[in-house]
Design a protein around this motif. Structure first.
Motif, short mmCIF file in Angstrom:
data_model
loop_
_atom_site.label_atom_id
_atom_site.label_comp_id
_atom_site.label_asym_id
_atom_site.label_seq_id
_atom_site.Cartn_x
_atom_site.Cartn_y
_atom_site.Cartn_z
N GLU A 1 0.84 -1.19 0.00
CA GLU A 1 0.00 0.00 0.00
C GLU A 1 0.88 1.25 0.00
N LEU A 2 1.59 1.43 -1.08
CA LEU A 2 2.54 2.53 -1.24
C LEU A 2 1.83 3.79 -1.73
N ASP A 3 2.05 4.89 -1.07
CA ASP A 3 1.57 6.21 -1.52
C ASP A 3 0.10 6.21 -1.91
N GLY A 4 -0.73 5.57 -1.09
CA GLY A 4 -2.17 5.59 -1.30
C GLY A 4 -2.72 4.47 -2.16
N ARG A 5 -1.86 3.62 -2.72
CA ARG A 5 -2.33 2.49 -3.52
C ARG A 5 -2.99 1.46 -2.61
N THR A 6 -4.13 0.94 -3.01
CA THR A 6 -4.79 -0.13 -2.28
C THR A 6 -4.15 -1.45 -2.67
N ASP A 7 -3.78 -2.26 -1.69
CA ASP A 7 -3.17 -3.56 -1.95
C ASP A 7 -4.21 -4.48 -2.57
N THR A 8 -3.95 -4.93 -3.80
CA THR A 8 -4.88 -5.81 -4.51
C THR A 8 -4.44 -7.27 -4.49
N ALA B 1 3.12 -1.73 -11.39
CA ALA B 1 4.23 -0.89 -11.85
C ALA B 1 4.01 0.52 -11.32
N PHE B 2 5.11 1.22 -11.05
CA PHE B 2 4.97 2.61 -10.61
C PHE B 2 6.03 3.47 -11.27
N VAL B 3 5.76 4.76 -11.26
CA VAL B 3 6.77 5.77 -11.57
C VAL B 3 6.65 6.83 -10.47
N MET B 4 7.77 7.08 -9.80
CA MET B 4 7.84 8.11 -8.76
C MET B 4 8.59 9.30 -9.31
N VAL B 5 8.23 10.48 -8.80
CA VAL B 5 8.88 11.72 -9.20
C VAL B 5 9.50 12.36 -7.96
N PHE B 6 10.76 12.75 -8.09
CA PHE B 6 11.50 13.44 -7.03
C PHE B 6 12.11 14.70 -7.62
N ASP B 7 12.33 15.72 -6.79
CA ASP B 7 13.12 16.85 -7.26
C ASP B 7 14.60 16.51 -7.10
N LEU B 8 15.48 17.36 -7.58
CA LEU B 8 16.91 17.06 -7.55
C LEU B 8 17.50 17.07 -6.14
N ALA B 9 16.74 17.55 -5.16
CA ALA B 9 17.18 17.48 -3.76
C ALA B 9 16.73 16.18 -3.11
N GLY B 10 16.02 15.32 -3.89
CA GLY B 10 15.56 14.03 -3.38
C GLY B 10 14.22 14.08 -2.69
N TRP C 1 10.36 13.75 -2.50
CA TRP C 1 9.31 13.05 -3.24
C TRP C 1 8.25 14.04 -3.69
N GLN C 2 7.79 13.92 -4.94
CA GLN C 2 6.74 14.79 -5.49
C GLN C 2 5.43 14.04 -5.72
N SER C 3 5.49 12.85 -6.34
CA SER C 3 4.27 12.11 -6.64
C SER C 3 4.61 10.68 -7.04
N THR C 4 3.58 9.83 -7.06
CA THR C 4 3.70 8.45 -7.54
C THR C 4 2.49 8.14 -8.40
N SER C 5 2.70 7.53 -9.56
CA SER C 5 1.63 7.03 -10.41
C SER C 5 1.77 5.53 -10.53
N PHE C 6 0.64 4.84 -10.58
CA PHE C 6 0.63 3.38 -10.66
C PHE C 6 -0.01 2.92 -11.95
N PHE C 7 0.47 1.78 -12.47
CA PHE C 7 -0.09 1.14 -13.63
C PHE C 7 -0.34 -0.31 -13.27
N GLN C 8 -1.58 -0.77 -13.46
CA GLN C 8 -1.87 -2.16 -13.18
C GLN C 8 -3.00 -2.64 -14.05
N GLY C 9 -2.78 -3.77 -14.68
CA GLY C 9 -3.84 -4.45 -15.41
C GLY C 9 -4.56 -5.37 -14.44
N SER C 10 -5.05 -6.49 -14.95
CA SER C 10 -5.79 -7.42 -14.09
C SER C 10 -4.86 -8.36 -13.32
#
Length: 135
Positions: free
Chosen positions: A44-51, A56-65, A67-76
């Motif tokens: 249950e990372l960054d608001g994702r519900t454990d299914t 798959a995820f992509v996280m965004v950080f600024d150059l100071a490290g 954290w800005q956001s996380t997007s998730f990709f999941q099929g079935s």
């Protein structure tokens, strides 16, 4: 973590959940001073519900490290983001594999690949999926 030119550690970032996370690839966006990290999570990372399967995820950080956001990709089924790259227009392309259906595509058996595009100018995404063959 980040090292300076003298190989001295500048900062370290650790993110996770009670499950397992793996960071597998990163890309730098020096136009916007951002770091993109792709991988997979089964928690249950960054608001994702454990299914019960990984996403798959992509996280965004600024150059100071920071954290800005996380997007998730999941099929079935389970999915993993193995690589991330930036286009000239700063869209993100994430390549990975899934053992489930993606969008209107059905799984062709085993692990199929996917390409996940995140547009720089919006939150709209497109996905291409196809069967893979093991040689």
């Amino acid at each position: 973590f980040k090292l300076n030119s003298a190989a001295v550690q500048q900062w370290v970032v650790q993110r996770g959940s009670a499950g397992t996370e793996q960071a597998l690839s990163m890309a730098l966006d020096l136009t916007n001073d951002l770091i993109y990290v792709s991988g997979k999570s089964d928690g249950e990372l960054d608001g994702r519900t454990d299914t019960g399967t990984s996403a798959a995820f992509v996280m965004v950080f600024d150059l100071a490290g920071t954290w800005q956001s996380t997007s998730f990709f999941q099929g079935s089924g389970s999915s993993t983001g193995w690589g991330v790259a930036l286009t000239a227009s700063l869209d993100l392309i994430i390549a990975g594999h899934t053992d489930g259906a993606v969008g209107s595509s059905s799984n062709q058996g085993g692990n199929d690949y996917f390409l996940w595009k995140i547009f720089a100018t919006s939150t709209t995404t497109t996905t291409i999926s196809s069967s893979s063959t093991t040689l």
